[in-house]
Design a protein around this motif. Structure first.
Motif, short mmCIF file in Angstrom:
data_model
loop_
_atom_site.label_atom_id
_atom_site.label_comp_id
_atom_site.label_asym_id
_atom_site.label_seq_id
_atom_site.Cartn_x
_atom_site.Cartn_y
_atom_site.Cartn_z
N GLN A 363 0.81 -1.22 0.00
CA GLN A 363 0.00 0.00 0.00
C GLN A 363 0.84 1.27 0.00
OE1 GLN A 363 -2.85 -0.28 3.24
NE2 GLN A 363 -3.20 -2.45 2.83
N VAL A 364 2.15 1.11 0.18
CA VAL A 364 3.07 2.26 0.30
C VAL A 364 2.48 3.26 1.29
CG1 VAL A 364 4.54 3.84 -1.01
CG2 VAL A 364 3.58 1.85 -2.15
N GLU A 365 2.07 2.73 2.43
CA GLU A 365 1.46 3.53 3.48
C GLU A 365 2.36 3.54 4.72
OE1 GLU A 365 -2.41 3.20 6.42
OE2 GLU A 365 -2.60 2.46 4.35
N PRO A 366 2.81 4.71 5.13
CA PRO A 366 3.71 4.78 6.29
C PRO A 366 3.06 4.26 7.57
CG PRO A 366 3.72 6.85 5.07
CD PRO A 366 2.59 6.03 4.53
N LEU A 367 3.88 3.87 8.52
CA LEU A 367 3.39 3.44 9.82
C LEU A 367 2.74 4.61 10.55
CD1 LEU A 367 6.57 1.44 10.93
CD2 LEU A 367 4.40 0.44 10.16
N GLU A 397 9.06 8.93 2.07
CA GLU A 397 9.57 9.70 0.93
C GLU A 397 8.77 9.40 -0.33
OE1 GLU A 397 13.68 8.70 0.76
OE2 GLU A 397 14.13 9.54 2.74
N LEU A 398 8.39 8.13 -0.53
CA LEU A 398 7.57 7.78 -1.69
C LEU A 398 6.15 8.31 -1.55
CD1 LEU A 398 8.65 4.05 -2.29
CD2 LEU A 398 9.08 5.99 -3.80
N ASP A 399 5.63 8.26 -0.35
CA ASP A 399 4.25 8.69 -0.13
C ASP A 399 4.08 10.18 -0.42
OD1 ASP A 399 1.57 7.86 0.88
OD2 ASP A 399 1.97 9.37 2.43
N ASN A 400 5.14 10.93 -0.26
CA ASN A 400 5.07 12.37 -0.50
C ASN A 400 4.83 12.70 -1.97
OD1 ASN A 400 5.45 13.06 2.20
ND2 ASN A 400 7.68 13.13 2.00
N VAL A 401 5.19 11.76 -2.87
CA VAL A 401 5.01 12.03 -4.31
C VAL A 401 3.94 11.14 -4.93
CG1 VAL A 401 7.40 12.80 -4.57
CG2 VAL A 401 6.85 10.40 -4.94
N LYS A 402 3.30 10.30 -4.12
CA LYS A 402 2.26 9.40 -4.65
C LYS A 402 0.97 10.17 -4.87
CE LYS A 402 0.19 6.47 -1.97
NZ LYS A 402 -0.08 5.35 -1.05
N SER A 403 0.36 9.98 -6.04
CA SER A 403 -0.90 10.64 -6.33
C SER A 403 -2.06 9.81 -5.81
CB SER A 403 -1.05 10.84 -7.84
OG SER A 403 -0.97 9.59 -8.52
N PRO A 404 -3.21 10.44 -5.54
CA PRO A 404 -4.37 9.70 -5.03
C PRO A 404 -4.86 8.64 -6.02
CG PRO A 404 -4.67 12.07 -4.81
CD PRO A 404 -3.48 11.86 -5.68
N VAL A 405 -5.52 7.61 -5.50
CA VAL A 405 -6.09 6.57 -6.35
C VAL A 405 -7.46 7.02 -6.84
CG1 VAL A 405 -6.92 4.19 -6.43
CG2 VAL A 405 -4.88 4.74 -5.11
N VAL A 406 -7.68 6.90 -8.15
CA VAL A 406 -8.98 7.19 -8.75
C VAL A 406 -9.40 5.97 -9.55
CG1 VAL A 406 -10.32 8.71 -10.23
CG2 VAL A 406 -8.43 9.65 -8.87
N GLN A 449 9.76 -0.03 -9.87
CA GLN A 449 10.95 0.68 -10.35
C GLN A 449 10.62 2.11 -10.77
OE1 GLN A 449 14.23 -0.16 -10.62
NE2 GLN A 449 13.85 -2.07 -9.53
N PHE A 450 9.41 2.32 -11.28
CA PHE A 450 9.05 3.61 -11.86
C PHE A 450 8.52 4.60 -10.82
CE2 PHE A 450 6.33 6.24 -14.80
CZ PHE A 450 7.39 6.77 -15.54
N ARG A 451 8.33 4.16 -9.58
CA ARG A 451 7.72 5.02 -8.56
C ARG A 451 8.41 6.37 -8.44
NH1 ARG A 451 6.99 0.51 -3.79
NH2 ARG A 451 4.98 -0.34 -4.45
N GLY A 452 9.72 6.34 -8.26
CA GLY A 452 10.45 7.58 -8.06
C GLY A 452 10.40 8.49 -9.28
#
Length: 542
Positions: A363-367, A397-406, A449-452
């Motif tokens: 989920q790339v969801e921080p604790l 760090e990844l969550d800061n650039v993740k866009s919302p799910v639609v 791999q493409f997340r960043g």
């Protein structure tokens, strides 16, 4: 009844990745879609056999779980310096505590030299190494936590590995042939005259489980037991790896396996047999695994095995969420203890760590603050806590650039209007469409791999769209897209078939790139690497 065909490639739809398929210069190993059939390509990341008491994180032989790093250096030599300035080195390291395998890609310099620092979770480990010179031939390299490992690889004129020297030294046969032996076990098919496909769908559950168990014994006898060059440690690893591979791919999902067996045994592609319903007692085979053996931490398939246990609907383990760890473990043990054959031991701590790992990785969801409090209270300042917190920082760090799910529902859209409907939603935007599936390992690895790089386009006129279909279980799909973000469509099977046929795709992952004007400018299969995709998108933004 022969047990040798339980690994029919046409039955096995959950593909494990091959590292080489992710780079521009690597061979493109793809998963061919023929609706419900896939070709198995199994190359696993092999890792060292750590013996440790996971509860105390120490062992009498001095090995331990450690949140550390390792420096990996090396040199690649090719005949006449061929492609010496464009050699990609691909390294995979298993993280058994945080619950993921991490792939690193590094371009060697013009002299063939490379250097890489990698996170490690065990004091001593092995990693899988491939290069783009010959991505089908990998090596197993020893690494030591908080130390250096050096590897020199020389290729001959046929681009086969001629020499490989590693410091610290290791069994050269294990290093060069370990993967080959395991692949032979998986690929083996008996050459038996008048062979008939075994019928399992109308047999008892006990007969099926005996069938699976005998498969492991027979292939070990054929390929491993009498191999005098393999080390004892590697033989033990292969036995565990193959058993995990077999059961995760063929035994956990009994209903699906029986349906596939029915189709192959009867050649009836339409009918649906009456399949026995299973309950928790079905998983009594888990006792045979002796899961408190810490050697499992160094098998690639253990990660998938743990995920299946944590998410299996029949077992019904609770999500760890913000529960305190002792309470969660009490609930888990009430379900698993009789099935695995023990109610205490290091396995349960690893399962708890992996439960947090699912949140962090899938989920790339921080604790949450509450979760961090529970981890600190249970593991104190131990290495398991350090590993989870290190991973959590990476996820933040990844969550800061993740866009919302639609999520969009276009199930009622006619097939010939499908692309028009999707692309028209994103006027004046560059649109990259990714055709993927939850079971497609190369798809998942490409997304990871493409997340960043994807985050680099967050404030630009670019939209990322993901398409899948019913071959991805809905519940699992809903979970995985939380870690992907962006725009998602769950196509009907007929819509998916239309898409694949219209654009001439035979494999996934496959991609479509549209201009801001809604014109298809590029289509391709296999992820070509972050830099290549970034260049394509930037070309349209200009």
């Amino acid at each position: 009844m022969s047990s040798e065909e339980i690994l029919s490639r046409e039955e096995f739809e959950i593909a494990l990745f091959m590292l080489a398929n992710l780079e521009e210069n690597a061979a493109r190993v793809l998963i061919k879609i023929t609706m419900m059939k896939t070709k198995l390509l199994f190359i696993c990341g092999l890792l060292f056999f750590l013996s440790c008491n996971l509860a105390t994180e120490k062992n009498t032989d001095g090995t331990a779980i450690v949140a550390g790093k390792s420096n990996i250096t090396g040199r690649i030599t090719t005949p006449d310096g061929r492609n010496q300035d464009s050699i990609m080195v691909m390294i995979t390291v298993l993280h058994p505590i945080s619950g993921e395998s991490v792939r690193h890609h590094i371009l060697a310099d013009q002299s063939g030299n490379f250097s890489l620092d990698v996170d490690m979770e065990t004091e001593t480990s092995f990693f899988g190494l491939y290069t783009s010179v010959n991505p089908y031939k990998g090596l197993i390299i020893k690494s030591i936590n908080n130390d250096s490992t050096h590897i020199d690889i020389a290729y001959d004129s046929g681009l086969n590995i001629k020499n490989a020297a590693v410091t610290p030294t290791m069994n050269p046969y294990d290093m060069r042939q370990g993967m080959e032996v395991l692949s032979k076990m998986i690929d083996y098919r008996p050459d038996t005259p008048n062979w008939v496909y075994p019928r399992l769908f109308d047999k008892s559950i006990d007969e099926f489980l005996d069938f699976a168990n005998s498969n492991v014994s027979k292939r070990m006898a054929l390929f491993v037991d009498n191999d005098k060059l393999l080390s004892k440690e590697f033989k033990g690893w292969i036995a565990k790896e193959y058993r995990l591979f077999l059961y995760t791919g063929h035994v956990f999902d009994y209903e699906r396996q029986m349906m596939l067996n029915y189709r192959n045994a009867t050649q009836d592609k339409v009918g649906k047999p009456e399949i026995q319903k299973i309950d928790r007692s079905y998983f009594r085979f888990l006792k045979d695994f002796h899961l408190n053996d810490p050697q499992y931490l160094h098998t690639y398939s253990f990660l998938e095995f743990q995920n299946l246990i944590l998410q299996n609907e029949v077992l019904g383990l609770p999500v760890i969420g913000e529960s305190d760890i002792p309470s969660w473990l009490a609930s888990v043990k009430a379900i698993l203890a009789d099935l695995v054959g023990f109610d205490d031991g290091p396995y349960y701590d690893i399962l708890a760590a992996n439960a947090y790992g699912r949140q962090l990785n899938e989920q790339v969801e921080p604790l949450t603050e509450k979760q961090k409090e529970h981890i600190t209270h249970y593991w104190k300042d131990g290495e398991i806590a350090k590993i989870l917190f290190r991973k959590n920082q990476q996820v933040i760090e990844l969550d800061n650039v993740k866009s919302p799910v639609v999520v969009h529902d276009i199930s009622n859209v006619p097939e010939d209007k499908l692309m028009e409907t999707i692309v028209s939603k994103y006027k004046d935007k560059v649109v990259l469409i990714d055709l993927w599936a939850t079971w497609c390992a190369p798809c998942l690895e490409a997304i990871k791999q493409f997340r960043g790089t994807k985050g680099d386009f967050r404030d630009k006129d670019v939209v990322f769209v993901y398409l899948t279909n019913g071959s991805s279980p809905k519940k699992l799909w809903e979970e995985k897209i939380q870690g992907i973000g962006s725009e998602h469509y769950y196509l009907t099977d007929s819509q998916w078939t239309y898409m694949m046929d219209r654009f001439g795709f035979e494999y996934i992952p496959s991609y479509l790139l549209y201009t801001k004007q809604g014109v298809l400018i590029n289509k391709f299969s296999a992820f070509p690497g972050n830099d290549a995709v970034k260049e394509m998108i930037n070309g349209q933004l200009k």
